[in-house]
Design a protein around this motif. Sequence first.
Motif, short mmCIF file in Angstrom:
data_model
loop_
_atom_site.label_atom_id
_atom_site.label_comp_id
_atom_site.label_asym_id
_atom_site.label_seq_id
_atom_site.Cartn_x
_atom_site.Cartn_y
_atom_site.Cartn_z
N GLY A 92 0.75 -1.38 0.01
CA GLY A 92 -0.16 -0.15 0.04
C GLY A 92 0.67 1.40 0.13
N GLY A 93 1.93 0.99 0.06
CA GLY A 93 2.96 2.43 -0.05
C GLY A 93 4.66 2.25 -0.15
N VAL A 94 5.18 3.09 0.41
CA VAL A 94 6.55 2.95 0.58
C VAL A 94 7.02 3.77 1.69
N THR A 95 8.28 3.31 2.10
CA THR A 95 9.02 3.45 3.26
C THR A 95 10.37 4.12 2.85
N GLY A 140 19.21 27.29 16.50
CA GLY A 140 18.06 26.94 15.88
C GLY A 140 16.78 27.39 16.28
N ILE A 141 15.86 27.43 15.11
CA ILE A 141 14.50 27.92 15.78
C ILE A 141 13.19 26.74 15.91
N GLY A 142 13.77 25.47 15.64
CA GLY A 142 13.11 24.56 15.63
C GLY A 142 11.63 24.46 14.95
N ILE A 143 11.58 24.93 13.65
CA ILE A 143 10.56 24.62 12.98
C ILE A 143 10.60 23.73 11.94
N GLY A 144 12.03 23.11 11.80
CA GLY A 144 12.47 22.51 10.77
C GLY A 144 11.56 20.75 10.45
N LEU A 145 11.61 20.31 11.69
CA LEU A 145 11.08 19.10 11.66
C LEU A 145 9.60 18.95 12.03
N ALA A 146 9.28 20.12 12.57
CA ALA A 146 7.70 20.27 12.42
C ALA A 146 7.31 20.45 11.15
N ILE A 147 7.72 21.17 10.24
CA ILE A 147 7.32 21.38 9.03
C ILE A 147 7.28 19.79 8.16
N CYS A 148 8.44 19.34 8.47
CA CYS A 148 8.35 17.89 8.00
C CYS A 148 7.32 17.08 8.28
N GLN A 149 6.78 17.26 9.47
CA GLN A 149 5.82 16.47 10.24
C GLN A 149 4.63 16.88 9.25
N SER A 150 4.33 18.22 8.99
CA SER A 150 2.93 18.52 8.53
C SER A 150 2.93 18.24 6.93
N ILE A 151 4.14 18.26 6.35
CA ILE A 151 4.20 17.82 4.80
C ILE A 151 3.90 16.20 4.91
N ILE A 152 4.49 15.61 5.89
CA ILE A 152 4.26 14.14 5.56
C ILE A 152 2.66 13.71 5.78
N THR A 153 2.38 14.51 6.98
CA THR A 153 0.81 14.23 7.19
C THR A 153 -0.20 14.47 6.15
N GLU A 154 0.19 15.63 5.48
CA GLU A 154 -0.65 16.31 4.33
C GLU A 154 -0.64 15.28 3.26
N HIS A 155 0.39 14.53 3.11
CA HIS A 155 0.59 13.62 2.16
C HIS A 155 -0.15 12.21 2.58
N GLY A 156 -0.65 12.17 3.66
CA GLY A 156 -1.41 10.89 4.43
C GLY A 156 -0.50 10.00 4.74
N GLY A 157 0.76 10.13 4.99
CA GLY A 157 1.72 9.55 5.72
C GLY A 157 2.04 9.80 7.20
N LEU A 213 4.75 6.47 3.37
CA LEU A 213 3.78 7.37 2.36
C LEU A 213 2.98 6.22 1.68
N PRO A 214 1.50 6.69 1.69
CA PRO A 214 0.70 5.91 0.87
C PRO A 214 0.91 6.02 -0.70
N LEU A 215 0.50 5.11 -1.53
CA LEU A 215 0.68 5.09 -3.05
C LEU A 215 -0.49 6.16 -3.40
N ASP A 216 -1.65 6.14 -2.98
CA ASP A 216 -2.57 7.11 -3.45
C ASP A 216 -2.73 8.25 -2.60
N PRO A 217 -3.44 9.21 -3.05
CA PRO A 217 -3.51 10.47 -2.16
C PRO A 217 -4.67 10.29 -1.07
N PRO A 218 -4.41 10.95 0.09
CA PRO A 218 -5.23 10.90 1.24
C PRO A 218 -6.62 11.29 0.71
N ALA A 219 -7.65 10.72 1.40
CA ALA A 219 -9.03 11.15 0.99
C ALA A 219 -9.27 12.43 1.69
N ALA A 220 -10.17 13.30 0.72
CA ALA A 220 -10.50 14.47 0.92
C ALA A 220 -11.05 14.80 2.45
#
Length: 665
Positions: free
Chosen positions: A591-594, A623-640, A658-665
Amino acid sequence: MTVLFRTLGRGDCGDLADLAMEAVVVTDPAGVVRYWNPAAESLYGWPAMAMVGLDLRELASDAQLHDEEWALLLREGAWEGDIRRSGAAGPAVAAHVRRTLRRNADGSLRDVVEYGQAARSRPHLGGLDGPTELRRTIAACWELDVVGTRAARAAGADGGALLGDCRIIDANVRAVRLFGGAAERDRTIGRPLGDFWPAESREAIAGLLAAALERPVGSPLVQVLGLYGVLAGATATAWRSAEPGRAEAVFLMVNGAVSDDRTAWELQASEDRYRKLIHFAPTPLLYVDSRRSGDEFQKLRAQGVTDIANFLDDHPELVELAKDVVVVTEVNQAAVRLFGARNAAELIQSVRYLFSATPKMANRVMEAHFEGRRNYVEQAKMATFDGRVLDVVFSVTYPAPPEYMDTTFITIEDVTERLWTEGELRRLQANFAHAARLSTLGELAASIAHEVNQPLSAIATNADTSLRWLAQNPPNLEKVRMLTERIAASAGRASEIIERVRGMAMKRQPRHARLDLRATIEEAVMIVRHEIEAKAITISLALDRDLPAIHGDRIQLQQVVVNLLINSLQAIDHHGLDRREIRLAAAPVPGGVTISIHDTGPGIAAEHLASVFDGFFTTKDGGIGIGLAICQSIITEHGGAISAANHDAGGAIFTIALPLDPPAA
């Protein structure tokens, strides 16, 4: 009762008689009924709307005895005694009645008022078999115009078609309540009886109506219907109207014991409480009568239709028909406010307005109904009566037997403001992500300059050499051609580097598409390759050859990979470790890739593992500590999902799924 009050006049206190516990019947001096109160309906079983205009003599078990008693009443002005009348359920009803003759001021006969009660409540009346049980509810009754029914039956039409030609002239409250799908009485008048009658007994009731037309006036025909809704052992009675000029009008009455253990009053109170709860609920709610579309679905199944989606695409006229024949029968106040209507009556109509802004949703709602699903939910656009277009979550709950099939339930949630807020949050997230990319590019400025400088230096060297070969006599054109090709290749490489940097630096909306994940990762590595090599760190790639394409945004996913690689090289470089390695791997899973990035740095402190993806959390100086938080938000938006851990062999490992298909709306 409006007609009855108008007939009696306010001076007759018809409204008070409605509340009387005794049966009250008012007739003209000839015995023709002018008023029939609810208690009379309960006692004799006959609804008032069918009795007004009927001669009481036609209900008498012994017509001759009735005539003698009536003559005595007219002669003496009053009469009291025991009577037997035809009951709606068949057996005669025994009652004790008191009749009073009333006169006008000039002495002329005005009317007769009769008060009655069941004979069984008077023990001294031995010999009269009263009804075994008083009816607790008034019968449902319609007056019907069956001219079209007679013609349709002669043409061999089925029960559904027959009742489609049978028009409702009048209906009492009970008929509207039991069969009207909660529609107002005025909205049932003039409509076909088939719009309200359950499909399972249409053939039987059509036959009953046709047979009643062949019988004499006042000769009722009774048929058992069996179980339906709250009625157990229901019977239908049909008879021709006795009103002059209405030979093609038939009265249809449905009566039966309430199947619920509670009394009718308790049922009424329970239903009233339920309706009040629905009426004042904050969520817009609509009752819909979808029986007509259900009947069409039964026909389609009988014809062998299984792929309803393609069938509706090929027959859009069926969808348009459904929009007209499926009707909203009741709404609450929240629905009125949502649609910007003046009152609930504006929403009580066909469902066409629900699909005006999202026409194809009607197909999908019908598909779910045909497939027997219990619920259907869709996010859609909804046009209001005052010109707005809302974003809503449209939910349908379909009834299933033995529930009433006229109560499809729709809830509509206005999510316009929520979606706007989510859009603003996405824009804010995009701005943060853009700022993070610029910050990353700033850290890589020296590496980027070095990367670009290499092809530029090659271009300059090859151009200078080309000029020397051209200066020879004769010029060595073959050498010049070869060097020119090298110049073009170096220029292309420089362009690719600039394009990658430009893509990372641009402020743009995410563009999700099918991605070659292997190429996407390799491009990300190229951006930081020089920086990694400059720190004397070895990077190894283990990218599966059969890595499938995924749905996502190339720049955003590259930002995640670049950010994690920079974190790894900084962890290794800042701690001066001997083992200086980064391993980046990607492999397919069901169902996806790692994707995993493992470094040989010091790892993550145990107390920080739960916080590494929190916004503004950092262990770096400056450091300002937003790099990993942004990484998480991007991956979450991709359904992963993304996680951090310490590797058994040492160092930290970040894993992305990451899933192969886009997350449901």
